[in-house]
Design a protein around this motif. Structure first.
Motif, mmCIF file in Angstrom:
data_model
loop_
_atom_site.group_PDB
_atom_site.id
_atom_site.type_symbol
_atom_site.label_atom_id
_atom_site.label_comp_id
_atom_site.label_asym_id
_atom_site.label_seq_id
_atom_site.Cartn_x
_atom_site.Cartn_y
_atom_site.Cartn_z
ATOM 1 N N ASP A 103 -30.153 9.994 13.460
ATOM 2 C CA ASP A 103 -31.757 9.684 13.220
ATOM 3 C C ASP A 103 -31.664 8.144 13.720
ATOM 4 O O ASP A 103 -30.778 7.325 13.282
ATOM 5 C CB ASP A 103 -32.028 10.054 11.891
ATOM 6 N N MET A 104 -33.111 8.008 14.038
ATOM 7 C CA MET A 104 -33.174 6.581 13.822
ATOM 8 C C MET A 104 -34.137 6.119 12.767
ATOM 9 O O MET A 104 -35.119 6.995 12.435
ATOM 10 C CB MET A 104 -34.352 6.251 15.080
ATOM 11 N N PRO A 105 -33.779 5.246 11.850
ATOM 12 C CA PRO A 105 -34.287 5.246 10.516
ATOM 13 C C PRO A 105 -35.668 4.562 10.734
ATOM 14 O O PRO A 105 -36.200 3.928 11.892
ATOM 15 C CB PRO A 105 -33.179 4.340 9.755
ATOM 16 N N LEU A 114 -28.197 0.644 16.204
ATOM 17 C CA LEU A 114 -28.930 1.148 17.151
ATOM 18 C C LEU A 114 -29.118 0.583 18.569
ATOM 19 O O LEU A 114 -30.137 0.788 19.204
ATOM 20 C CB LEU A 114 -30.473 0.846 16.273
ATOM 21 N N SER A 115 -27.860 0.216 18.970
ATOM 22 C CA SER A 115 -28.054 -0.428 20.248
ATOM 23 C C SER A 115 -28.096 0.778 21.245
ATOM 24 O O SER A 115 -27.736 1.860 20.835
ATOM 25 C CB SER A 115 -26.570 -0.983 20.350
ATOM 26 N N GLY A 165 -36.977 1.432 19.891
ATOM 27 C CA GLY A 165 -36.764 0.319 19.076
ATOM 28 C C GLY A 165 -36.953 -0.795 20.128
ATOM 29 O O GLY A 165 -36.626 -1.841 19.377
ATOM 30 N N SER A 166 -37.404 -0.817 21.161
ATOM 31 C CA SER A 166 -37.361 -2.000 21.830
ATOM 32 C C SER A 166 -38.915 -2.878 21.503
ATOM 33 O O SER A 166 -39.980 -2.231 20.915
ATOM 34 C CB SER A 166 -37.542 -1.805 23.321
ATOM 35 N N ALA A 167 -39.044 -4.137 21.970
ATOM 36 C CA ALA A 167 -40.314 -4.873 21.510
ATOM 37 C C ALA A 167 -41.204 -4.206 22.362
ATOM 38 O O ALA A 167 -41.280 -3.701 23.443
ATOM 39 C CB ALA A 167 -40.018 -6.396 21.891
#
Length: 325
Positions: free
Chosen positions: A34-36, A140-141, A278-280
């Motif tokens: 999962d992505m938190p 999370l890379s 998760g990127s800007a």
């Protein structure tokens, strides 16, 4: 064949631990991919304006911990042996250091034990066990999918240039056609480039297929956001007035399936989703002729993971819109 699970270097099979199935899955592990949720303040609300101002610069992006669950059982027809195994297992879990490694065939995670382990006894010969771990600094890379669109509008799943593939234009090899009709002579992917097929993209410049995603539903898309009320107190009369403000932000809940060739490919595709969400910056989602500028604050979940001839998982994410027109 089930994976062996190691906690702090110790194989749990030494205690007679048998990996079970997480809910809807044929793996014992859940939550591990999962992505938190993001940590800290994610946006600012200007009461008079529609929507919200997102905080999506690189320095704004911090993520909270991830919860990982491991499900299994300890069993023996011999009651004394069962009690011996269970007591040894309990003593091992209680003696774990503050942080330790959880490891299996599918990866490794630096974790701590979050809550009490659940042990459900069955007829004094079996125990169903659920261990809950906290991963305080999830890795999370991620990287962009290495895939490019073919002239047939399908993707090159190998992610490499093929001279005899039917590309949009084969006058030159090793380069890709931009939406402007010009060539990217550097021969490298430029995320900010206006690539051919951009109007057909699902999110940013990408099709969902490039992430292994099959989108099944976009919920709340027709919901009309509420309007804020701004409270104003008149100093002279101490009378409280409520005046209309801007609209609350809309939200979109995306559901679908992640499909991968195997667990290694599953890992790659999950990491490409980390990179995407998760990127800007904000994500540009296109759905049913409309475009939404949105971003994720609550991460995403991958549940019901099934490792079969391919690997499947149910995907779910909630996106907040930046503003309302």
């Amino acid at each position: 064949m089930p994976s062996e699970y190691y906690v702090n270097g110790q194989a749990l099979s030494a205690f007679g631990f048998i990996p079970g199935h997480a809910s809807g899955s044929n793996l014992a592990l859940s939550g591990a991919w999962d992505m938190p949720k993001r940590a800290g303040e994610c946006y600012h609300t200007w009461q008079e304006e529609n929507g919200i101002e997102p905080y999506v610069e690189e320095e704004d992006l911090f993520f909270g911990p991830r919860e990982i669950r491991l499900t299994g059982s300890i069993f023996s027809e011999n009651r004394p042996l069962f009690r011996e195994r269970l007591e040894a297992f309990r003593a091992f879990i209680q003696a774990l250091p503050p942080t330790f490694e959880l490891r299996c065939d599918w990866g490794q995670w630096q974790v701590s034990r979050k809550t009490k382990a659940t042990v459900e006894l069955k007829a004094s010969r079996a125990a169903r066990i659920t261990l809950v771990f906290h991963e305080f600094a999830p890795d999370l890379s991620g990287t962009a999918p290495a895939q490019w669109i073919l002239a047939t509008r399908f993707w090159n799943e190998r992610g490499v240039w093929i001279d005899d593939a039917l590309w949009y234009d084969r006058m030159e090899t090793g380069v890709w056609l931009l939406e402007t009709g010009l060539w990217n002579t550097a021969g490298v992917w430029d995320r900010n480039g206006a690539w051919y097929g951009n109007p057909r993209a699902d999110i940013d410049d990408w099709l969902w297929e490039s992430f292994g995603m099959i989108l099944s539903e976009v919920a709340e898309v027709a919901t009309i956001p509420a309007r804020r009320e701004i409270k104003i107190t008149q100093p002279a009369t101490r009378e409280t007035l409520y005046v209309p403000g801007g609209q609350e932000p809309g939200s979109l809940t995306l559901s679908g399936w992640l499909v991968a060739a195997d667990m290694a490919d599953f890992e790659r595709k999950v990491r490409s989703l980390y990179w995407l969400f998760g990127s800007a910056g904000v994500r540009r989602l296109r759905h049913q002729g409309r475009t939404y500028d949105c971003f994720a604050t609550e991460g995403f979940t991958l549940t019901g993971i099934q490792k079969r001839e391919k690997t499947y998982a149910k995907f779910k994410i909630k996106l907040l819109e930046c503003g309302n027109e």
